[in-house]
Design an enzyme around this catalytic site. Structure first.
Site, PDB file in Angstrom:
ATOM      1  N   ARG A 222       3.431 -11.525   1.204  1.00 14.45           N
ATOM      2  CA  ARG A 222       3.426 -10.915  -0.127  1.00 14.45           C
ATOM      3  C   ARG A 222       4.547 -11.556  -0.934  1.00 14.45           C
ATOM      4  O   ARG A 222       5.605 -11.917  -0.386  1.00 14.45           O
ATOM      5  CB  ARG A 222       3.657  -9.401  -0.041  1.00 14.45           C
ATOM      6  N   HIS A 270      -3.362 -17.018  -4.042  1.00 10.86           N
ATOM      7  CA  HIS A 270      -3.673 -15.920  -3.114  1.00 10.86           C
ATOM      8  C   HIS A 270      -5.053 -16.120  -2.470  1.00 10.86           C
ATOM      9  O   HIS A 270      -5.935 -15.255  -2.568  1.00 10.86           O
ATOM     10  CB  HIS A 270      -3.606 -14.563  -3.837  1.00 10.86           C
TER      11      HIS A 270
HETATM   12  P1  NDP Z   1       0.084  -6.722  11.099  1.00 10.78           P
HETATM   13  O1  NDP Z   1       0.395  -5.310  10.747  1.00 10.78           O
HETATM   14  O2  NDP Z   1      -0.871  -6.996  12.194  1.00 10.78           O
HETATM   15  O3  NDP Z   1       1.436  -7.499  11.402  1.00 10.78           O
HETATM   16  C1  NDP Z   1       2.596  -7.288  10.689  1.00 10.78           C
HETATM   17  C2  NDP Z   1       3.746  -7.955  11.424  1.00 10.78           C
HETATM   18  O4  NDP Z   1       4.916  -7.863  10.606  1.00 10.78           O
HETATM   19  C3  NDP Z   1       4.066  -7.257  12.755  1.00 10.78           C
HETATM   20  O5  NDP Z   1       4.284  -8.206  13.751  1.00 10.78           O
HETATM   21  C4  NDP Z   1       5.351  -6.491  12.428  1.00 10.78           C
HETATM   22  O6  NDP Z   1       6.229  -6.305  13.520  1.00 10.78           O
HETATM   23  C5  NDP Z   1       5.983  -7.434  11.425  1.00 10.78           C
HETATM   24  N1  NDP Z   1       6.993  -6.719  10.640  1.00 10.78           N
HETATM   25  C6  NDP Z   1       6.819  -5.674   9.791  1.00 10.78           C
HETATM   26  N2  NDP Z   1       7.984  -5.276   9.282  1.00 10.78           N
HETATM   27  C7  NDP Z   1       8.935  -6.086   9.817  1.00 10.78           C
HETATM   28  C8  NDP Z   1      10.337  -6.171   9.685  1.00 10.78           C
HETATM   29  N3  NDP Z   1      11.026  -5.342   8.901  1.00 10.78           N
HETATM   30  N4  NDP Z   1      10.978  -7.118  10.402  1.00 10.78           N
HETATM   31  C9  NDP Z   1      10.314  -7.941  11.221  1.00 10.78           C
HETATM   32  N5  NDP Z   1       8.962  -7.922  11.387  1.00 10.78           N
HETATM   33  C10 NDP Z   1       8.291  -7.000  10.687  1.00 10.78           C
HETATM   34  O7  NDP Z   1      -0.428  -7.393   9.737  1.00 10.78           O
HETATM   35  P2  NDP Z   1      -1.420  -8.641   9.544  1.00 10.78           P
HETATM   36  O8  NDP Z   1      -0.990  -9.739  10.433  1.00 10.78           O
HETATM   37  O9  NDP Z   1      -2.827  -8.203   9.594  1.00 10.78           O
HETATM   38  O10 NDP Z   1      -1.104  -8.996   8.003  1.00 10.78           O
HETATM   39  C11 NDP Z   1       0.195  -9.344   7.613  1.00 10.78           C
HETATM   40  C12 NDP Z   1       0.281  -9.397   6.092  1.00 10.78           C
HETATM   41  O11 NDP Z   1      -0.398 -10.537   5.578  1.00 10.78           O
HETATM   42  C13 NDP Z   1      -0.384  -8.241   5.330  1.00 10.78           C
HETATM   43  O12 NDP Z   1       0.418  -7.087   5.341  1.00 10.78           O
HETATM   44  C14 NDP Z   1      -0.534  -8.815   3.945  1.00 10.78           C
HETATM   45  O13 NDP Z   1       0.621  -8.556   3.179  1.00 10.78           O
HETATM   46  C15 NDP Z   1      -0.646 -10.321   4.193  1.00 10.78           C
HETATM   47  N6  NDP Z   1      -1.961 -10.854   3.864  1.00 10.78           N
HETATM   48  C16 NDP Z   1      -2.032 -11.892   2.972  1.00 10.78           C
HETATM   49  C17 NDP Z   1      -3.250 -12.460   2.656  1.00 10.78           C
HETATM   50  C18 NDP Z   1      -3.329 -13.644   1.760  1.00 10.78           C
HETATM   51  O14 NDP Z   1      -4.430 -14.083   1.408  1.00 10.78           O
HETATM   52  N7  NDP Z   1      -2.227 -14.253   1.398  1.00 10.78           N
HETATM   53  C19 NDP Z   1      -4.507 -11.945   3.240  1.00 10.78           C
HETATM   54  C20 NDP Z   1      -4.307 -10.876   4.179  1.00 10.78           C
HETATM   55  C21 NDP Z   1      -3.080 -10.353   4.450  1.00 10.78           C
HETATM   56  P3  NDP Z   1       5.798  -5.420  14.806  1.00 10.78           P
HETATM   57  O15 NDP Z   1       4.796  -6.266  15.520  1.00 10.78           O
HETATM   58  O16 NDP Z   1       7.051  -5.250  15.555  1.00 10.78           O
HETATM   59  O17 NDP Z   1       5.203  -4.152  14.257  1.00 10.78           O
HETATM   60  C1  OXD Z   2      -5.023  -8.520   1.983  1.00 16.21           C
HETATM   61  C2  OXD Z   2      -4.957  -9.550   0.960  1.00 16.21           C
HETATM   62  O1  OXD Z   2      -4.011  -7.869   2.219  1.00 16.21           O
HETATM   63  O2  OXD Z   2      -6.007  -9.955   0.470  1.00 16.21           O
HETATM   64  O3  OXD Z   2      -6.094  -8.343   2.595  1.00 16.21           O
HETATM   65  O4  OXD Z   2      -3.872 -10.013   0.600  1.00 16.21           O
END
Ligand code: NDP
Ligand code: OXD
Length: 307
Positions: A222, A270
């Site tokens: 993000r 994006h």
């Molecule tokens: P998940 O919930 O599966 O993974 C999130 C990861 O972030 C976890 O490993 C979590 O740690 C880690 N995390 C969260 N907070 C912290 C912190 N404070 N410090 C360290 N690590 C942290 O999410 P996804 O992999 O499915 O998606 C990740 C993000 O990708 C989404 O939230 C979204 O913002 C973004 N996204 C972007 C897209 C794009 O087109 N650019 C499309 C889809 C998603 P832990 O494993 O310990 O919980």
């Molecule tokens: C999502 C994205 O979070 O599109 O799925 O960024």
């Protein structure tokens, strides 16, 4: 069973998919056909008015992986479970994007493109893969897909997360105290974190300074993970080599934004992983059916963590 669909983009396609996957349900569209009460809401960035007008009884499905926009809706009912998309065809897309960014840097594709434009024959020295660490911020669904896709190339991989995990093929780092060590070994740092109070502004001057000289930052999570002025200062000061950005604090990125014309920044709008309607609707329909049968589902958001 009553279902509310509240999406601004591709509403007809979402509606058609859910209507064919859930023929037993009445699928009502926001705003014109919204009942006062539904069992489930299927939403993406809904306006606050949705939850003012419609009471949701069972669950709210977020039609995306990131829930920051939904959790920020002040009318979101506090006691209704929120379920997010998990992969749904996005993991393979993220893997493609990350592999492209890493190989483009490692094989100096941009420098050769510049040399060609100047009709300049200038072979560069081969980089040493053993010192080209790739660090992924995040160890979730999408980050793990990136690790799997990069593994065959032989870069030293690492993943950083909130809680400790064993991530196959990558060295694991967890928690704020491990961040400087993780960054110090990451010649490329790929952010796949959600936007939460704990991650906003994480990629700031201190984080950039902790990366090795010449490092390349890729943000696929993000936009608000990055402190924009600090990023530009680190690029202009020469410590950072490049940034590849797919997400921004303000989207669409305004035409007047300095990122557009910065020579050290590559921008995509994006699209690193777009939401695929058919795959996403199939996942949501399967989870909705499981909930109807009283079964647990994965992807339930922990609101206290913000993801
Ligand atoms: P998940 O919930 O599966 O993974 C999130 C990861 O972030 C976890 O490993 C979590 O740690 C880690 N995390 C969260 N907070 C912290 C912190 N404070 N410090 C360290 N690590 C942290 O999410 P996804 O992999 O499915 O998606 C990740 C993000 O990708 C989404 O939230 C979204 O913002 C973004 N996204 C972007 C897209 C794009 O087109 N650019 C499309 C889809 C998603 P832990 O494993 O310990 O919980
Ligand atoms: C999502 C994205 O979070 O599109 O799925 O960024």
């Amino acid at each position: 069973m009553k279902v509310l669909l509240a999406v601004a983009e591709r509403p007809e396609r979402w509606h058609a998919s859910f209507a064919s996957l859930l023929p037993e349900a009445g699928i009502h569209r926001w705003p014109d056909d919204a009942p006062a009460e539904v069992d489930y809401a299927l939403v993406w960035k809904p306006p606050p008015e949705v939850f003012r007008r419609v009471r949701v009884r069972r669950a709210i499905f977020n039609l995306g992986a990131g829930v920051d926009a939904l959790l920020a809706v002040e009318t979101l009912p506090p006691d209704v479970p929120v379920v997010r998309l998990e992969d749904a065809g996005m993991a393979a897309q993220m893997a493609e994007y990350a592999v492209l960014a890493v190989l483009r840097e490692f094989r100096d594709a941009d420098r050769y493109a510049r040399a060609q434009r100047e009709a300049r024959w200038s072979p560069l020295e081969r980089r040493d893969k053993r010192t080209f660490g790739v660090g992924i911020l995040g160890a979730g669904v999408l980050a793990r897909s990136v690790v799997r896709a990069l593994a065959p190339f032989g870069f030293p991989l690492a993943a950083w997360s909130r809680s400790p995990h064993a991530v196959d093929g990558a060295e694991s780092f967890a928690g704020a105290s491990a961040l400087p060590r993780f960054l110090a070994r990451s010649r490329m740092a790929i952010a796949l974190l959600p936007s939460t109070p704990g991650t906003r502004g994480l990629l700031d001057a201190a984080a950039f300074a902790a990366l090795p000289a010449g490092a390349h930052v890729v943000n696929l999570g993000r936009g608000d993970l990055v402190v924009e002025a600090d990023l530009v200062a680190a690029l202009d000061g020469g410590h950072l080599g490049h940034a590849t950005l797919d997400v921004f604090r303000e989207e669409p990125l305004p035409a007047s934004h300095p990122f557009w014309h910065h020579p050290g920044i590559t921008i995509t709008p994006h699209v690193s992983a777009v939401t695929l309607v058919a795959e996403s609707a199939a996942q949501v329909a399967a989870k909705l059916r499981a909930l109807e049968r009283g079964l647990p589902v994965s992807g339930v958001v922990d609101r206290s963590k913000g993801y």
